[in-house]
Design a protein around this motif. Sequence first.
Motif, PDB file in Angstrom:
ATOM      1  N   GLN A 147      -7.132   3.070  -6.319  1.00  0.00           N
ATOM      2  CA  GLN A 147      -7.077   1.975  -5.354  1.00  0.00           C
ATOM      3  C   GLN A 147      -6.574   0.685  -5.975  1.00  0.00           C
ATOM      4  N   ASP A 148      -6.706   0.579  -7.274  1.00  0.00           N
ATOM      5  CA  ASP A 148      -6.391  -0.675  -7.932  1.00  0.00           C
ATOM      6  C   ASP A 148      -5.016  -1.209  -7.590  1.00  0.00           C
ATOM      7  N   HIS A 149      -4.064  -0.344  -7.494  1.00  0.00           N
ATOM      8  CA  HIS A 149      -2.725  -0.830  -7.208  1.00  0.00           C
ATOM      9  C   HIS A 149      -2.203  -0.359  -5.868  1.00  0.00           C
ATOM     10  N   GLY A 150      -3.102  -0.238  -4.943  1.00  0.00           N
ATOM     11  CA  GLY A 150      -2.680   0.026  -3.573  1.00  0.00           C
ATOM     12  C   GLY A 150      -2.481   1.484  -3.227  1.00  0.00           C
ATOM     13  N   PHE A 151      -2.842   2.366  -4.137  1.00  0.00           N
ATOM     14  CA  PHE A 151      -2.693   3.782  -3.799  1.00  0.00           C
ATOM     15  C   PHE A 151      -3.917   4.243  -3.016  1.00  0.00           C
ATOM     16  N   ARG A 152      -3.695   4.777  -1.855  1.00  0.00           N
ATOM     17  CA  ARG A 152      -4.795   5.198  -0.990  1.00  0.00           C
ATOM     18  C   ARG A 152      -4.585   6.628  -0.554  1.00  0.00           C
ATOM     19  N   ILE A 153      -5.533   7.451  -0.911  1.00  0.00           N
ATOM     20  CA  ILE A 153      -5.450   8.833  -0.433  1.00  0.00           C
ATOM     21  C   ILE A 153      -5.763   8.821   1.054  1.00  0.00           C
ATOM     22  N   ARG A 154      -4.798   9.210   1.837  1.00  0.00           N
ATOM     23  CA  ARG A 154      -4.938   9.091   3.281  1.00  0.00           C
ATOM     24  C   ARG A 154      -5.093  10.416   3.993  1.00  0.00           C
ATOM     25  N   CYS A 155      -4.679  11.498   3.341  1.00  0.00           N
ATOM     26  CA  CYS A 155      -4.897  12.775   4.010  1.00  0.00           C
ATOM     27  C   CYS A 155      -5.064  13.893   2.998  1.00  0.00           C
ATOM     28  N   LEU A 156      -5.925  14.827   3.356  1.00  0.00           N
ATOM     29  CA  LEU A 156      -6.280  15.938   2.482  1.00  0.00           C
ATOM     30  C   LEU A 156      -5.786  17.251   3.066  1.00  0.00           C
ATOM     31  N   PHE A 157      -5.378  18.124   2.170  1.00  0.00           N
ATOM     32  CA  PHE A 157      -4.919  19.435   2.615  1.00  0.00           C
ATOM     33  C   PHE A 157      -5.493  20.511   1.718  1.00  0.00           C
ATOM     34  N   ASP A 158      -5.801  21.627   2.323  1.00  0.00           N
ATOM     35  CA  ASP A 158      -6.249  22.760   1.537  1.00  0.00           C
ATOM     36  C   ASP A 158      -5.923  24.027   2.310  1.00  0.00           C
ATOM     37  N   GLU A 197       0.813  -1.204   0.000  1.00  0.00           N
ATOM     38  CA  GLU A 197       0.000   0.000   0.000  1.00  0.00           C
ATOM     39  C   GLU A 197       0.850   1.258   0.000  1.00  0.00           C
ATOM     40  N   TRP A 198       0.382   2.233  -0.780  1.00  0.00           N
ATOM     41  CA  TRP A 198       1.052   3.532  -0.797  1.00  0.00           C
ATOM     42  C   TRP A 198       0.075   4.593  -0.303  1.00  0.00           C
ATOM     43  N   PRO A 199       0.326   5.116   0.874  1.00  0.00           N
ATOM     44  CA  PRO A 199      -0.528   6.213   1.316  1.00  0.00           C
ATOM     45  C   PRO A 199      -0.205   7.473   0.527  1.00  0.00           C
ATOM     46  N   LEU A 200      -1.243   8.183   0.116  1.00  0.00           N
ATOM     47  CA  LEU A 200      -1.051   9.412  -0.651  1.00  0.00           C
ATOM     48  C   LEU A 200      -1.580  10.612   0.124  1.00  0.00           C
ATOM     49  N   ALA A 201      -0.935  11.733  -0.094  1.00  0.00           N
ATOM     50  CA  ALA A 201      -1.502  12.999   0.370  1.00  0.00           C
ATOM     51  C   ALA A 201      -2.076  13.717  -0.840  1.00  0.00           C
ATOM     52  N   LEU A 202      -3.279  14.218  -0.682  1.00  0.00           N
ATOM     53  CA  LEU A 202      -3.902  14.987  -1.750  1.00  0.00           C
ATOM     54  C   LEU A 202      -3.936  16.445  -1.313  1.00  0.00           C
ATOM     55  N   ILE A 203      -3.227  17.263  -2.052  1.00  0.00           N
ATOM     56  CA  ILE A 203      -3.109  18.665  -1.642  1.00  0.00           C
ATOM     57  C   ILE A 203      -3.883  19.534  -2.617  1.00  0.00           C
ATOM     58  N   GLY A 204      -4.916  20.154  -2.106  1.00  0.00           N
ATOM     59  CA  GLY A 204      -5.806  20.945  -2.958  1.00  0.00           C
ATOM     60  C   GLY A 204      -7.103  20.199  -3.208  1.00  0.00           C
ATOM     61  N   VAL A 205      -8.143  20.540  -2.452  1.00  0.00           N
ATOM     62  CA  VAL A 205      -9.393  19.790  -2.531  1.00  0.00           C
ATOM     63  C   VAL A 205     -10.427  20.609  -3.315  1.00  0.00           C
ATOM     64  N   GLY A 206     -10.069  21.023  -4.497  1.00  0.00           N
ATOM     65  CA  GLY A 206     -11.005  21.728  -5.383  1.00  0.00           C
ATOM     66  C   GLY A 206     -11.727  20.731  -6.258  1.00  0.00           C
ATOM     67  N   ASN A 207     -12.143  21.182  -7.409  1.00  0.00           N
ATOM     68  CA  ASN A 207     -12.884  20.300  -8.303  1.00  0.00           C
ATOM     69  C   ASN A 207     -12.077  19.096  -8.717  1.00  0.00           C
ATOM     70  N   LEU A 208     -10.872  19.372  -9.166  1.00  0.00           N
ATOM     71  CA  LEU A 208     -10.043  18.275  -9.633  1.00  0.00           C
ATOM     72  C   LEU A 208      -9.699  17.334  -8.491  1.00  0.00           C
ATOM     73  N   GLY A 209      -9.315  17.909  -7.362  1.00  0.00           N
ATOM     74  CA  GLY A 209      -8.976  17.095  -6.206  1.00  0.00           C
ATOM     75  C   GLY A 209     -10.108  16.165  -5.819  1.00  0.00           C
TER      76      GLY A 209
END
Lengths: 239, 239
Positions: free
Chosen positions: B128-139, B106-118
């Motif tokens: 999720q298919d290959h273990g990528f998991r968005i684990r924390c959001l920032f804005d 598993e690869w935890p991901l940070a998603l920075i910028g929770v706009g439309n695209l985010g």
Amino acid sequence: MTGTGPPPPPPEPSASDDFGPDDGASKVAPRAVVGRVALYLRQLEQFQRQKLETVSSQKLGEALNLGAAQVRKDLAFFGQFGRPGIGYDIGELIELLRKILGVNREWPLALIGVGNLGRALLHYKGFQDHGFRIRCLFDKNEALIGQKVENLPVHSIEDLERVARGESVRLAVICVPGDEAQSVADRAVAAGVIGILNFAPVALNVPEKVEVVAVDLGIHLEHLAYHARNLRGGIPCAG
Amino acid sequence: MTGTGPPPPPPEPSASDDFGPDDGASKVAPRAVVGRVALYLRQLEQFQRQKLETVSSQKLGEALNLGAAQVRKDLAFFGQFGRPGIGYDIGELIELLRKILGVNREWPLALIGVGNLGRALLHYKGFQDHGFRIRCLFDKNEALIGQKVENLPVHSIEDLERVARGESVRLAVICVPGDEAQSVADRAVAAGVIGILNFAPVALNVPEKVEVVAVDLGIHLEHLAYHARNLRGGIPCAG
DNA sequence: AACTGTGAATTGTTTCACAGCT
DNA sequence: AGCTGTGAAACAATTCACAGTT
């Protein structure tokens, strides 16, 4: 069917040493060059906002992490735009690159697949910057068809050919699931589309003349994973 | 000079061909190879769903519009996985490629910028298919901070370093506007991030060890526009 | 002096062709 | 037979180095 290998072909009279600032589109630039020219254009626009008037290949390259020689070669592919001792006139170069890239006019786009990603792209402001306008929406989902999203009606994919032709659409953005991507691509091509921005995670089969740019988030992340893994060897650091 | 058969000099036994002959990152695959290997993996997974058990470089290449020799060379970079006369065992190769790419965990991901695209990316199932998991959001947006999106709380970008470290995040997805991208990238790097998927339309300046993959929709569209413009002439579009 | 444009050298990637295995 | 793995060839892209311009 290939038979025996033919002997080394006679050297063609490749008169490639003499190319001038031709009238536009006689030669097709390598993919890599086109990609960077688009980068140059955006960087130049930023310089222009900063009220700069000229820029050297050195400075332009620095801003984009590219070598100065590469910048010069790329630009020289299309003609002689710079002035020795001075550099490039920013305003002039912007106009030229816009013409070269074809973004000095409006490009109507078809957006196929109005799901989460499709909607996000609809809201995305960056598209409009260089004249790209999403002009028609398509989806398979009966519940969506006929509804309006961002003031645009959602059409059935069945109507793709008719509607897209009516809007003179040449570029399409595909945001449908992978298992539907090929069939909508076929329809898009039938509708006269010659460029596809493909977000579906499959390789599209299209005629030679149609250009496909694949934006494959899974692939990109796997690229990063490979890199990350190799920096840490096999040491698992998640804990 | 290979005419006479020199005895195969095995410089390394390489029984278990786990790359990493020296220490860690001695042999890093070329970018182009890594990108294609990710494609192979996905295609192989599709073959597996179709209950196929083996595949030849020919077939695999055909499905992705690549040459058979290229497929073999790419795979051979990492070891000898195929069986002459048979091809590649699909299940086996999938496992190997997952290990090579580092997507067998598993690869935890940070998603920075929770706009439309985010938000669209948050909904995107492909991650999720290959273990990528968005684990924390920032804005940056005060109105968002503290709220939950898709069951994840939105943190202030100020807290990026603390929170991302706490989640052992090594990969980040940046979806903020261009003028904020560099500063959030700097914070992400400070937080230990070594891979960035950048959707902002700017070139990021990061340390050597940090890998950036830029997904630049504007650039991609301009690429298509260039091509479309160059195909002009004899356009039988309605109009 | 500062800078571009470009041949030449270098580096990287893809294709070819075939030895060798199953 | 069919297929892989790989050296060598062909091709493409990048960097170097410098003549020539302002």
